[in-house]
Scaffold this motif. Structure first.
Motif, PDB file in Angstrom:
ATOM      1  N   TRP A   1      92.597  99.975 -19.650  1.00 61.67           N
ATOM      2  CA  TRP A   1      91.984  98.661 -19.835  1.00 61.67           C
ATOM      3  C   TRP A   1      91.661  98.037 -18.474  1.00 61.67           C
ATOM      4  O   TRP A   1      90.581  97.469 -18.272  1.00 61.67           O
ATOM      5  CB  TRP A   1      92.928  97.766 -20.652  1.00 61.67           C
TER       6      TRP A   1
ATOM      7  N   THR B   1      88.563  99.418 -17.067  1.00 68.08           N
ATOM      8  CA  THR B   1      87.325  99.043 -17.769  1.00 68.08           C
ATOM      9  C   THR B   1      86.669  97.922 -16.968  1.00 68.08           C
ATOM     10  O   THR B   1      87.353  96.977 -16.572  1.00 68.08           O
ATOM     11  CB  THR B   1      87.666  98.527 -19.183  1.00 68.08           C
ATOM     12  N   ASN B   2      85.367  98.012 -16.732  1.00 71.34           N
ATOM     13  CA  ASN B   2      84.819  96.997 -15.825  1.00 71.34           C
ATOM     14  C   ASN B   2      84.883  95.595 -16.443  1.00 71.34           C
ATOM     15  O   ASN B   2      84.883  95.447 -17.664  1.00 71.34           O
ATOM     16  CB  ASN B   2      83.443  97.397 -15.286  1.00 71.34           C
TER      17      ASN B   2
ATOM     18  N   GLN C   1      82.993  93.161 -16.948  1.00 71.71           N
ATOM     19  CA  GLN C   1      81.959  92.687 -17.863  1.00 71.71           C
ATOM     20  C   GLN C   1      82.173  93.260 -19.266  1.00 71.71           C
ATOM     21  O   GLN C   1      81.993  92.569 -20.266  1.00 71.71           O
ATOM     22  CB  GLN C   1      80.598  93.102 -17.336  1.00 71.71           C
ATOM     23  N   ARG C   2      82.595  94.512 -19.307  1.00 69.91           N
ATOM     24  CA  ARG C   2      82.878  95.107 -20.629  1.00 69.91           C
ATOM     25  C   ARG C   2      84.082  94.429 -21.270  1.00 69.91           C
ATOM     26  O   ARG C   2      84.115  94.208 -22.479  1.00 69.91           O
ATOM     27  CB  ARG C   2      83.136  96.614 -20.497  1.00 69.91           C
ATOM     28  N   ARG C   3      85.059  94.118 -20.456  1.00 67.94           N
ATOM     29  CA  ARG C   3      86.219  93.403 -21.014  1.00 67.94           C
ATOM     30  C   ARG C   3      85.763  92.048 -21.564  1.00 67.94           C
ATOM     31  O   ARG C   3      86.182  91.623 -22.639  1.00 67.94           O
ATOM     32  CB  ARG C   3      87.294  93.211 -19.935  1.00 67.94           C
TER      33      ARG C   3
ATOM     34  N   ARG D   1      82.934  91.307 -22.750  1.00 68.82           N
ATOM     35  CA  ARG D   1      82.162  91.468 -23.991  1.00 68.82           C
ATOM     36  C   ARG D   1      83.064  91.538 -25.221  1.00 68.82           C
ATOM     37  O   ARG D   1      82.682  91.124 -26.307  1.00 68.82           O
ATOM     38  CB  ARG D   1      81.301  92.728 -23.914  1.00 68.82           C
ATOM     39  N   VAL D   2      84.277  92.049 -25.041  1.00 65.64           N
ATOM     40  CA  VAL D   2      85.229  92.059 -26.164  1.00 65.64           C
ATOM     41  C   VAL D   2      85.549  90.601 -26.549  1.00 65.64           C
ATOM     42  O   VAL D   2      85.588  90.244 -27.731  1.00 65.64           O
ATOM     43  CB  VAL D   2      86.513  92.832 -25.782  1.00 65.64           C
TER      44      VAL D   2
END
Ligand code: NAD
Length: 499
Positions: free
Chosen positions: A57, A60-61, A63-65, A67-68
């Motif tokens: 986790w 994970t970049n 921005q992806r985090r 987005r969640v």
């Protein structure tokens, strides 16, 4: 009877300790479910699983985090009614208030969607010849949150949203009185795309809390609840080498100056004193009118407003101003404090001690009470009542009113009603309280500011949500790098000056 669960590794998990707590429906007084109380072994296993999930986790970049969290906001809006109903059924607060509880958490999640910006480090180009310095914010690892019953949606979100946005795994130990909404939130986070194990919900009591505090994997603990437990968790967590922030109880005053709009002040006091049955850490529980004339005029305006308050179950929707207290123990404690106020000589101007609601006689309802001529030695002034009871302490002048609030052990919120800009500015600058309202009764800062009290209302260096949360849930690493010429001078034996 319904048996609740934990939320472990992305699914509901039954407890194995064979210890349970009762979950009430406070409006009817019935036990509607039972909750497993985790053992130390169960908590340790939950933390170990979170530690296994955290590195991926963190990698994970950002921005992806984020987005969640964005997807989670949409799901919260989709399920708002369902969440509010579950919240009111266990807590007792009205449905509009339950939606406010969820909304104030959701706003912090929205703020955390900006995590990529908030996590940016600093950079100094050419700090020395060929030397750059930069700092980065890295997650702590596995962190924990221990939360109270009175905001079962908002406070868990205040904790886990920034912690997760920063790349930590999070172990939530919600209040054992109303854990259903925290469990629903974890399920929605999974639906939003959070990997299994990154957000764990473990239900329990002191045994689970102690297991969290003793577990060396836990890097930081965020607590919200009563002051004695805040002090205990702060001391034990710090002694165990963790980063700890604890937010405790409150006794929030409202100073009413002689020039205030008294109708406006009375309306504000009724909402801030009796909303959510007084079970808010930002409730106003002490009115401090300045001068006898102001006090008499204020009391005269308060009494009819308080007598009109509608107390009832959440199922009556907008027809109700506030609901029951959370448990039979909470109700008994408030009634005992009211009796102590009468015995110690306070003037009980609105007396609802014989309040009973037809059809809900077993519910934990307490009618509204108003005390006048309360003095600082009385128990009703010294203790946080956490019920629908407003105390009036009369002050002779502005300085006396300010001193009263400054001498109080708690320092969460305070408000002043006045038309005098000079007095308001002096008050805001001098008062030793964390959150201040000027003609605003419950000065809860919005998500992009921080929330936290002073004195016995807050322990630790950083506040909740806003930019402070990103500091609390990360640690700074600073890199000094020399490119491209490399090290030419050989070894160095003193601190190098970068000039
Ligand atoms: P509480 O202190 O009883 O419980 C809070 C948490 O601590 C729960 O998760 C509970 O399981 C745990 N806990 C309880 N007893 C414990 C013990 N002996 N050892 C270890 N852990 C223990 O508080 P509550 O009744 O749930 O919540 C109401 C209190 O919270 C009020 O005092 C209110 O002012 C305060 N509060 C403060 C803020 C703030 O931001 N300052 C916000 C909301 C509520």
């Amino acid at each position: 009877m319904q048996e609740l669960t934990h939320w472990i590794d992305g699914r509901a998990a039954a407890g194995t300790s064979n210890r349970f707590g009762d979950i009430y429906n406070p409006a009817t007084g019935e036990v509607q479910a039972r909750i497993p109380l985790a053992s130390r072994t169960e908590v340790d296993a939950v933390i170990a699983a979170a530690a296994a999930a955290q590195p991926a986790w963190a990698a994970t970049n950002p921005q992806r985090r984020a987005r969640v969290l964005m997807a989670f906001v949409n799901l919260l809006n989709r399920d708002l009614d369902k969440l509010a109903e579950a919240l009111s059924r266990e807590h007792g607060k009205t449905l509009p208030d339950a939606k406010g509880d969820i909304q104030r958490g959701l706003e912090v999640v929205e703020f955390c969607i900006g995590a990529p910006h908030l996590l940016k480090g600093e950079f100094t180009d050419s700090a020395g010849p060929g030397i750059d310095i930069y700092s980065m914010r890295q997650p702590l690892g596995v962190v924990a949150g221990i939360t109270p019953f009175n905001f079962p949606a908002m406070i868990p979100m205040w904790k886990f949203a920034p912690a997760l946005a920063c790349g930590n795994a999070f172990v939530l130990k919600p209040s054992e009185r109303d854990p259903t909404v925290p469990l629903m939130l974890a399920e929605l986070m999974q639906e939003a795309g959070l990997p299994d194990g990154v957000l764990q919900v473990v239900n329990g009591d002191k045994e689970a809390v102690d297991a969290i505090l003793d577990n060396p994997t836990i890097q930081a603990v965020g607590f919200v609840g009563s002051t004695p437990i805040a002090e205990y968790i702060y001391a034990k967590g710090c002694a165990n080498g963790k980063r700890v922030q604890c937010f405790g109880g409150a006794k929030n005053h409202m100073i009413i100056m002689p020039d205030a709009d008294l109708d406006q002040a009375a309306d504000a006091l009724v909402g801030a004193g009796y909303g959510a049955a007084g079970e808010r850490c930002m409730a106003i529980s002490v009115a401090v009118p300045v001068g006898e004339k102001t006090a008499d005029a204020l009391i005269e305006r308060l009494i009819p407003r308080i007598e009109k308050l509608r107390v009832g179950p959440y199922t009556q929707g907008d027809e109700v101003d506030y609901g029951p207290l959370v448990s039979p123990q909470a109700k008994q404690r408030v009634l005992d404090l009211i009796d102590s106020g009468v015995k110690q000589g306070a003037d009980l101007r609105v007396d609802s001690r014989d309040f009973s609601l037809q059809g809900y006689e077993q519910g934990f309802f307490v009618g509204p009470h108003l005390f006048d001529r309360v003095t600082p030695e009385m128990e009703i002034y010294r203790q946080e009542i956490f019920g629908p009871v407003l105390s009036t302490v009369r002050a002779n002048n502005y300085e006396e009113a300010v001193k009263l609030a400054m001498d109080n052990d708690y320092g969460n919120g305070i408000s002043m009603f006045t038309r005098d800009g000079d007095a308001a500015r002096d008050f805001a600058s001098r008062i030793n309280v964390g959150m201040i309202g000027i003609n605003v009764p419950i000065p809860v800062p919005l998500a992009y500011y921080t929330f936290g009290g002073w004195k016995k209302s807050g322990f630790g260096d950083l506040n909740q949500h806003g930019p402070d949360a990103f500091r609390f849930y990360t640690r700074t690493k600073t890199v000094t790098a020399r490119w491209p010429s490399g090290l030419k001078e050989g070894g160095e034996f003193h601190f190098k000056q970068l000039d």
